[in-house]
Design a protein around this motif. Structure first.
Motif: not given
Length: 194
Positions: A1-3, A25-26, A23
């Motif tokens: 998710c590239k966070k 976030h995702c 992860c």
């Protein structure tokens, strides 16, 4: 998710288990490779510390083994051994020879760096020549430049005698894994670094 990964989600081993291998976030799964490399790296540092208790050899051995671990894991995943690992590793091997000449059973820094340099040339040279022979025999690239630099790195740390031992024993140790990958996974290319 590239966070971006927060510091508390980047604690070796612990974060993997706290996050349930996903992860934050995702919720995509995190590969087992990350905690495995963290564990092996930690064990390298722990066992080296127990063996040398901060003596100069501790730093050189730990750097050497950590570089080998990085090269092996990256080569397994990508089929490449990056210069970001090998070139600093070669420099570290030469520095080890100079600042700790006892690494090569030498007494002065100049003798030590000379021994590291001979090991570097022997390791890099023998694998380069092997690659040229393989290219001629198989009529395609048989050995990458990363492999040449990896064996040069090993030679810089270990010296010419031990890098020759490495060159001749590594294929014998790797043979069962190579045959497995060739016969059961039908893979033509085998990572030499690991």
């Amino acid at each position: 998710c590239k966070k971006p990964i927060a510091w508390f989600d980047n604690i070796p081993l612990l974060s993997f288990f706290v996050l349930g291998a996903k992860c934050r976030h995702c919720r995509k799964g995190i590969s087992w490779r990350y905690p495995a490399v963290e564990l092996v790296s930690g064990l390298i540092w722990l066992f080296s510390w127990q063996a040398y208790r901060g003596a100069p050899l501790f730093w050189f051995q730990t750097a050497f083994l950590t570089l080998l671990l990085l090269a092996a894991v990256i080569d397994l995943e990508t089929g490449l051994i990056p210069d970001k690992v090998t070139l600093p590793g070669i420099a570290a091997g030469l520095a080890a020879g100079f600042f700790y000449p006892a690494l090569h059973v030498k007494t002065t820094g100049l003798e030590g760096i000379f021994a590291s340099g001979i090991g570097l040339l022997t390791g890099g040279g023998i694998i380069y020549i092997t690659g040229l022979a393989g290219n001629w025999i198989f009529q395609r690239e048989s050995m990458g430049g990363g492999d040449v630099k990896l064996l040069a790195l090993i030679g810089a740390f270990l010296g010419w005698e031990k890098v020759l031992l490495t060159f001749f024993t590594a294929p014998m140790i790797a043979l069962p894994f190579a045959l497995y990958r060739r016969w059961f996974k039908k893979e033509e290319i085998i990572a030499y670094g690991p």
